[in-house]
Structure formats: C-alpha cells, structure tokens
Design a protein around this motif. Structure first.
Motif, PDB file in Angstrom:
ATOM      1  N   GLN A 395       0.815  -1.209   0.000  1.00 42.86           N
ATOM      2  CA  GLN A 395       0.000   0.000   0.000  1.00 42.86           C
ATOM      3  C   GLN A 395       0.854   1.268   0.000  1.00 42.86           C
ATOM      4  O   GLN A 395       0.530   2.245  -0.686  1.00 42.86           O
ATOM      5  CB  GLN A 395      -0.931  -0.001   1.215  1.00 42.86           C
ATOM      6  N   THR A 398       2.251   1.841  -3.437  1.00 38.89           N
ATOM      7  CA  THR A 398       1.131   2.125  -4.340  1.00 38.89           C
ATOM      8  C   THR A 398       0.717   3.582  -4.218  1.00 38.89           C
ATOM      9  O   THR A 398       0.528   4.280  -5.230  1.00 38.89           O
ATOM     10  CB  THR A 398      -0.060   1.207  -4.025  1.00 38.89           C
ATOM     11  N   ARG A 399       0.600   4.067  -2.987  1.00 36.22           N
ATOM     12  CA  ARG A 399       0.168   5.452  -2.781  1.00 36.22           C
ATOM     13  C   ARG A 399       1.234   6.451  -3.213  1.00 36.22           C
ATOM     14  O   ARG A 399       0.926   7.559  -3.664  1.00 36.22           O
ATOM     15  CB  ARG A 399      -0.205   5.666  -1.321  1.00 36.22           C
ATOM     16  N   GLN A 403      -1.027   8.440  -7.941  1.00 36.14           N
ATOM     17  CA  GLN A 403      -1.533   9.593  -7.186  1.00 36.14           C
ATOM     18  C   GLN A 403      -2.675  10.267  -7.944  1.00 36.14           C
ATOM     19  O   GLN A 403      -2.435  11.053  -8.865  1.00 36.14           O
ATOM     20  CB  GLN A 403      -0.404  10.596  -6.945  1.00 36.14           C
TER      21      GLN A 403
END
Length: 531
Positions: A395, A398-399, A403
């Motif tokens: 996570q 991924t973040r 975006q």
C-alpha cells in the motif's frame, strides 16, 4: 508549459466485459494459417495458437484453479510462452510473468508474494524453480514443464501432454476490462521487485495508442524484440502489438547478444527477416561495436525502436548512418505497461525522448509539487489509460506512485521549446554540484561520444570538504585506449565546466538490471565500501 495533454486517437474503449486473450483471438480469426510466432524450433500459426490457448485454459481449470488465482510463468521466449500467458488469461486466471535471469531466492519470494497455485516453466529453468519451492513456504499445486531436459517427477507434467489431455475450453471466462489480467514484477533497480497488477484492458490501450497509433505496425510486419516477453516493453513488442494487427513475431530463447541478434536479422533462424526490431541502448552500443555488424543491404528493417534507458544521440546517429533507418526512442515503465513519451518514425529528434504519445498527459513537477518552467528539470508524472492498478500487497508504494490518476515515474525530465522532452536521469540519481543540478545521463551521453568509450555511468561522490563531485565509471571498447585526462578534457570541451567528472575509473563492465538499465546505486555502494 509544465503539463501537456495530447488528443486521443478516437480509439473506442473495450467493452465493460472484456477478456484480452479472447480479443486477440478474435483479431486474428480470419487468418488461421498465417504464422503468429516463430521460435527456434518451429512456427505456430494463428489457428494453432487459438486451439492451444484454449487447451491450456481448460487444463488449468481442470486443476481446480479458481478465477483470479495466480499462475507463475517462468519460461524462455518460445511458442509455449504466448500460449501459456494467453491461456491463463482466457481462463480468467492471472499469469505472473517473471524474469528468467533471477535466483532461486528471488523466485521463492515471488511464489510466496503471488501465492501462485500453478507454474508453467521451461525445462532449463526447472532446477531454479525446484530450488525456490524448497525455500518457499508456499506450495504450488502443479508444475507444467515446457521442453523438459530431464525426467520429470510425479508432481510435474510435460507441457504437450498437459495440452493434449484436455479438450479446448469452449468459452473464455467472462472477465471485466478492469479485472486483474496479469502481473509483471518491476525490474528491482532500486530494491525488492514489486508485483505490478495490470488489467485486461491495459494491453489493449498500449496496442491501440502506441503499437498502432505511433509505430503504425502492419499485418505484413515481422517483429523481433531483444527485450524478452516477461518485460513490459517486450510483452508489447512481441505479443500485444503484433497480434493486434496480425503480424508475425520471431522469438529467441537465448540472450540477445550481437551474434544471436544478427542471425535473426539475416533470417538465419526461422527463415524470416524482421522488418521491425525493438532494442535497448546497451544492445545497440554492443552491436555497433561488433565487427560482424551486417550491411544495410543484408537486413530488411523498416522500423527500429528503443526503450529501457534514454538513447544517447551519438548511438542513434551512428545507427542511422549505417542502416539508413532511425531509432525511434521512447520511455515506458512497468507501471504504465509500455511507452507513453516517444519520438515518431517520421519525426526523430536525437538526444530527446520525443513527444507525449496521443492519449497520455505528461506533467513535470518540482520538489514542492508545483509546475516547473520549460528548460528546468522536474519529476515526470503520467496520466493515461494503461496505468497499473496497484502494487500487490504494498500500500505504501502504491500510494507513492499512483496519485489521483497520475503515475509518478521516478524520472527527471526537461521540456524543450519544441514540446519534446529530454531525459535528465532517475530522480534518485540526480546530482547537485556547486548548487546546480547535473544530469548523470548528460555526462554519460557526452562520454560515449568519444570513439574509445563503449559505456559510461556517472555518480556523485563527496570530496575532502564533503561537497558533491561527479565520478565516471567507463567501459572502453575492445582494443581501444583512452586516458583519464583525455576523457576529462573531452567532456570539458563539450559541457559546462562544473559538469566534467573529477574522477574516472575504468571497469570491464557496468552493473545492470536484466532490462539493461545501469544500476548506479550499486556503483554508489561500491564507492562507499571502498572508502
């Protein structure tokens, strides 16, 4: 202008219900006898490809595998590779295509991370997979072996036997365009590879927007990619793009050395000369330095593509002088699946990565997240329909990367007055010397213009006062000579004085990923441990 949007090509999106394998089968339903793939052992027609894809799908279903479960694909480029990849997708499963050059420890990690329920593997790679399964806590239900080189164990089955044990699956799985279609692992140039999840729709978009929209591939093309199918670049070059137009693909199991590549260029394997070649800068440098470089009259190439790292202008110009064909340089990524910023066959500006691919938006942002003016380096962000869904079970990363519809590439670029973009380097490779940004790539591209230099890599090192200075690691061509002072002066004569490398170290070769990208972090580690 720091954000650039290009109009789309009026390409219709795939339907909400969409299976990419079925889409490619339907694209070629009218040409069952045409060669789809030619490997080292033979030719696979489009008709035979469809039947075998459907048999693999049926066989995987018969093992009890359920929708969206993962299937490891560890296979050298051969006709069984597209059959396996598309067969898994046809069945609604998720093939996880992995690099064939890794270690058993790497494969053990990937097995545990993906929780693959079955594996399709080349016989030559079976020992590495077997060792990985011993190291891994995850149990694989079944191993299907393509072209075995030794007797198989009871838990293993030969690929052809596996196919012929099942009738072709009548209908594909009813998947959605946004369903997980396949995984690719990032190259790991800066750490542990990340499982990048792509949808069924993503390869459709790359084929439509780049394969057709920019490269204008044709049904009569013969495509050959030095980049292997397990790479995002190679997957488009050798499967998605040619199959979307009904072209033929040459596949090569061995490493893409200059000699092996030249054999395919000359039609000595499979009897077909490629009209389209996909390579990378490292490969082009090695080929142009080879005494066996074929003459222009001996090859049939009408189109040549490059990606993986930015192409030095000198390489492109030398290739054009010899073969009369431009190298179309572009940049893509595992996260975006293929190229989103590129030169054009009809518009090549060497020293740049070209212009945004229609259908993609490009933004350059500064350290504060705001826009940067033309001529100044900024972090490259991309907005487009082929972006990955996520990094599996990661996570945080991924973040950081995905975006709000934009994908952060990790590259630094400069936008030029004509709207083209010039590569400055990876964001974590950029140097500040005397308070001014220095692009390692700019210094490297200058060094390789010297007739004795084959390759170069530049990093920052602290001097006695703790200030950053540039250091170059240089690989000379076979039999060539050049002194440190000579190369320093060569750069001084061509770049601003503060950019020249203060120290030059000569090496036999540079550390690289399997995609040919220079691993400057390893050079930094080498430098740190030598202190």
């Amino acid at each position: 202008m720091s954000i650039e949007s290009t109009p789309d090509l009026q390409v219709p999106p795939p339907g909400e219900r969409f299976n990419f394998a079925q889409h490619l089968i339907e694209c070629n339903a009218a040409r069952p006898d045409k060669a789809a793939f030619i490997d080292d052992l033979g030719t696979l027609s489009y008709g035979a490809l469809e039947e075998r894809v459907r048999r693999v799908a049926a066989g995987l279903r018969a093992l009890g595998l359920k929708r969206e479960e993962r299937v490891l694909l560890l296979m050298h480029d051969c006709n069984d590779w597209p059959v396996s990849f598309l067969g898994a997708m046809y069945a609604g499963l998720v093939p996880v295509a992995v690099n064939t050059l890794l270690t058993a420890d790497d494969y053990a990690y990937m097995l545990e991370h993906s929780r693959a329920q079955a594996a399709l593997v080349s016989g030559a790679l079976l020992p590495a997979l077997t060792a990985a399964m011993v190291k891994s806590d995850h149990e694989v239900q079944k191993v299907i072996v393509s072209r075995p080189v030794a007797p198989l164990h009871p838990a293993e089955v030969e690929f052809e036997t596996f196919l012929q044990s099942q009738a072709p699956l009548a209908k594909p799985a009813t998947t959605a365009r946004d369903d997980a279609g396949f995984w690719l692992y990032s190259s790991g140039s800066t750490g542990r590879p990340k499982g990048t999840v792509h949808s069924h729709a993503n390869p459709y978009w790359t084929a439509e927007l780049y394969g057709k929209g920019v490269l204008a591939l044709r049904e009569d093309d013969v495509c050959f990619s030095a980049a292997k199918l397990f790479f995002a670049y190679g997957l488009g070059n050798g499967l998605s793009f040619p199959m979307s137009v009904g072209a033929t693909t040459l596949l090569m199991a061995e490493r893409p050395t200059p000699d092996a590549t030249f054999k395919r260029w000359l039609g000595q394997v499979g009897g077909a000369k490629p009209t389209v070649f996909f390579g990378a800068p490292t490969g082009f440098a090695g080929m142009l330095a080879s005494p066996k470089l074929p003459a222009q009259s001996e090859v049939a190439m009408r189109l040549v593509s490059s990606a993986g790292e930015a192409l030095p202008a000198e390489l492109g110009e030398r290739f054009k002088r010899h073969f009369g064909v431009d190298i179309v340089d572009g940049i893509g990524s595992t996260e975006m699946l293929h190229i989103f910023l590129s030169n054009r066959p009809e518009r090549v500006r060497y020293g740049t990565t070209g212009w945004p691919v229609p259908g993609y938006e490009i933004a350059l942002r500064g350290e504060d997240g705001g826009p940067v003016p033309d001529g100044e380096p900024g972090d490259l962000y991309i907005h487009g329909p082929s972006a990955a869904m996520m990094y599996w079970a990661n996570q945080t990363k991924t973040r950081e990367t995905f975006q709000g519809g934009w994908t952060k590439s990790g590259d630094k670029y400069v936008r030029n007055a004509d709207g083209s973009y010039t590569y400055s380097g990876r964001s974590d490779d950029m140097l500040k010397v005397s308070g001014i940004y220095v692009s390692p790539f700019e210094v490297e591209a200058t060094l390789v213009q010297h007739p004795a230099v084959l390759e170069a890599a530049v990093i920052g090192v602290p001097d006695a006062e703790g200030l950053t200075k540039t250091k170059a690691f240089v690989v000379l061509k076979d039999g060539a000579e050049a002194s440190e002072d000579e190369l320093k002066q060569f750069v001084k004569d061509r770049l601003a004085p503060y950019k020249y490398p203060r120290v030059i170290e000569f090496l036999r070769d540079l550390p690289k990923t399997a995609t040919g990208k220079i691993q400057r972090f390893k050079l930094r580690e080498k430098e740190a441990t030598s202190k």
